[in-house]
Design a protein around this motif. Sequence first.
Motif, short mmCIF file in Angstrom:
data_model
loop_
_atom_site.label_atom_id
_atom_site.label_comp_id
_atom_site.label_asym_id
_atom_site.label_seq_id
_atom_site.Cartn_x
_atom_site.Cartn_y
_atom_site.Cartn_z
N ILE A 156 42.45 45.30 45.80
CA ILE A 156 41.68 45.15 44.56
C ILE A 156 40.25 44.76 44.92
O ILE A 156 39.96 43.58 45.16
CB ILE A 156 42.30 44.09 43.64
CG1 ILE A 156 43.80 44.34 43.45
CG2 ILE A 156 41.60 44.07 42.28
CD1 ILE A 156 44.55 43.21 42.76
N PRO A 157 39.33 45.73 44.99
CA PRO A 157 37.93 45.43 45.35
C PRO A 157 37.29 44.47 44.35
O PRO A 157 37.79 44.28 43.23
CB PRO A 157 37.26 46.81 45.32
CG PRO A 157 38.39 47.79 45.44
CD PRO A 157 39.56 47.17 44.76
N PHE A 158 36.17 43.92 44.75
CA PHE A 158 35.49 42.94 43.90
C PHE A 158 35.16 43.51 42.52
O PHE A 158 35.29 42.82 41.51
CB PHE A 158 34.23 42.43 44.61
CG PHE A 158 33.57 41.25 43.93
CD1 PHE A 158 34.28 40.40 43.11
CD2 PHE A 158 32.22 40.98 44.16
CE1 PHE A 158 33.67 39.30 42.50
CE2 PHE A 158 31.61 39.89 43.56
CZ PHE A 158 32.32 39.05 42.73
N ASN A 159 34.70 44.76 42.47
CA ASN A 159 34.38 45.35 41.17
C ASN A 159 35.58 45.34 40.23
O ASN A 159 35.46 45.04 39.04
CB ASN A 159 33.87 46.78 41.34
CG ASN A 159 32.42 46.84 41.80
OD1 ASN A 159 31.60 46.03 41.39
ND2 ASN A 159 32.10 47.78 42.68
N GLN A 160 36.76 45.66 40.77
CA GLN A 160 37.96 45.65 39.95
C GLN A 160 38.38 44.23 39.61
O GLN A 160 38.91 43.97 38.52
CB GLN A 160 39.10 46.38 40.67
CG GLN A 160 40.37 46.50 39.84
CD GLN A 160 40.17 47.24 38.54
OE1 GLN A 160 39.60 48.33 38.53
NE2 GLN A 160 40.60 46.65 37.43
N GLN A 161 38.15 43.29 40.51
CA GLN A 161 38.47 41.89 40.22
C GLN A 161 37.66 41.41 39.02
O GLN A 161 38.17 40.66 38.16
CB GLN A 161 38.18 41.01 41.44
CG GLN A 161 39.13 41.26 42.61
CD GLN A 161 38.85 40.35 43.80
OE1 GLN A 161 38.41 39.21 43.64
NE2 GLN A 161 39.10 40.85 45.00
N ILE A 162 36.41 41.84 38.94
CA ILE A 162 35.56 41.47 37.80
C ILE A 162 36.12 42.09 36.52
O ILE A 162 36.15 41.44 35.46
CB ILE A 162 34.11 41.91 38.04
CG1 ILE A 162 33.53 41.13 39.23
CG2 ILE A 162 33.26 41.67 36.80
CD1 ILE A 162 32.17 41.61 39.68
N LYS A 163 36.58 43.34 36.58
CA LYS A 163 37.20 43.97 35.41
C LYS A 163 38.47 43.23 35.00
O LYS A 163 38.76 43.09 33.80
CB LYS A 163 37.51 45.44 35.72
CG LYS A 163 36.27 46.31 35.88
CD LYS A 163 36.64 47.75 36.21
CE LYS A 163 35.40 48.59 36.41
NZ LYS A 163 35.74 50.00 36.79
N ASN A 164 39.22 42.76 35.98
CA ASN A 164 40.42 41.99 35.66
C ASN A 164 40.06 40.68 34.97
O ASN A 164 40.77 40.22 34.06
CB ASN A 164 41.23 41.72 36.93
CG ASN A 164 41.88 42.97 37.48
OD1 ASN A 164 41.99 43.99 36.81
ND2 ASN A 164 42.30 42.91 38.73
N PHE A 165 38.95 40.08 35.39
CA PHE A 165 38.47 38.87 34.71
C PHE A 165 38.11 39.18 33.25
O PHE A 165 38.41 38.39 32.35
CB PHE A 165 37.27 38.28 35.44
CG PHE A 165 36.55 37.21 34.65
CD1 PHE A 165 37.15 35.99 34.41
CD2 PHE A 165 35.29 37.46 34.15
CE1 PHE A 165 36.49 35.02 33.67
CE2 PHE A 165 34.62 36.50 33.41
CZ PHE A 165 35.22 35.26 33.17
N GLU A 166 37.49 40.32 33.04
CA GLU A 166 37.17 40.72 31.66
C GLU A 166 38.43 40.79 30.81
O GLU A 166 38.43 40.38 29.64
CB GLU A 166 36.46 42.08 31.65
CG GLU A 166 35.02 42.06 32.11
CD GLU A 166 34.32 43.38 31.87
OE1 GLU A 166 33.95 43.65 30.70
OE2 GLU A 166 34.18 44.15 32.83
N SER A 167 39.51 41.32 31.38
CA SER A 167 40.77 41.40 30.64
C SER A 167 41.29 40.02 30.30
O SER A 167 41.77 39.77 29.18
CB SER A 167 41.81 42.17 31.47
OG SER A 167 41.41 43.50 31.71
N SER A 168 41.21 39.11 31.26
CA SER A 168 41.63 37.73 31.00
C SER A 168 40.77 37.10 29.91
O SER A 168 41.27 36.37 29.05
CB SER A 168 41.52 36.89 32.27
OG SER A 168 42.35 37.38 33.30
N LEU A 169 39.48 37.39 29.97
CA LEU A 169 38.55 36.82 29.01
C LEU A 169 38.89 37.26 27.59
O LEU A 169 38.81 36.47 26.64
CB LEU A 169 37.13 37.25 29.38
CG LEU A 169 35.97 36.51 28.71
CD1 LEU A 169 36.07 35.02 28.94
CD2 LEU A 169 34.65 37.05 29.24
#
Length: 371
Positions: free
Chosen positions: A139-152
């Motif tokens: 899970i690259p950093f860019n996707q990790q940020i997208k996953n954070f968006e989902s959590s948000l």
Amino acid sequence: MQQKDITMACKVSRFCGVCLFFLVFGANIARGQDGETRRAMVPALFIFGDSLIDNGNNNDLPSFAKANYFPYGIDFNGGPTGRFSNGYTMVDTIAELLGLPLIPPYSQASGDQIRYGVNYASAAAGILDDTGRNFVSRIPFNQQIKNFESSLEQIKSSSGAQDVSKDLAKSIFFVGMGSNDYLNNYLMPNYDTKDHYNPQQFADLLVQQYSQQLTNLYNLGARKFVIGGIGLMGCIPSILAQSSNGVCSDEVNQLVQPFNFNTKTMVNNLITTKPGSVFTYIDIGNMFQDLISNAGSYGFSVLNEGCCGIGKNSGQITCLPFQTPCPDRSKYIFWDAFHPTEAVNVLFGHKAFNGSSNFAYPFSIQQLANF
């Protein structure tokens, strides 16, 4: 109290201190196993990074980068979890010092769990999306940020956007990226990256993208950032295995210096260009230099071999399933060919949390939490 005494005290406190928490995002109330109630220093801790702080996000991925089997977790209460360690990672220690529970991985977090933070880190992940493809899935950093968006979005749906914005501004965002962009990209023979970039150009490329990624987190509401640098990569067992004399590779250590220098500069720039933001840089390289130079005073006697069956002349990468590790993990700096032992992770967690400016600049995490 000497540093090694602090390290041992911290390890003991994991089992006899605060182990069970009830924390609501914004309320910051934690209850210890002994019934004592205390207030967490921040509402939540959000974690982004690679295998140094991954705690299970790769478990269900079709990836070669996994640590959800014994002897990983041999000293962790509950056994193997996906942590690339015999026990705690650095961020586990930081979470406890902040008064938070251990932060769950994104792959397992749901409901109220995400209110006190989520760990998005993934083994083999890098700043560049292409990094780590030799491990297949990560899970690259860019996707990790997208996953954070989902959590948000989940948090907002239950708490309201205004409340979330206030709590996010007080929460800490720990980001430790970059190691794999060298180990599993620039230094890999099946990548042509080094044919297109010299070390300085590659560091410039990485930090340019890194800065944009951190800006994306800022735009999502992050304000308090902890940025971890790259350690002495030339001294890890996987690199030592390529050496005939078992000495740290100055070439590899020099290779990552431009990245660490650029990252420090990036942190200073972001502080001045992102209103309301506070950044601190954790100098992992300096921590490792101090550790290697003063290993004996910290209680370590084995510096160049992994506890988990990784000799300095071995090309083995991770622990083999059900392999018997060394009996005294506290004497070893490295757990396997890439990752430090719990003893080192706990030590570094303390240095990041309340250490001097030699290790955390311009603030310690403790000072950052109090802003």
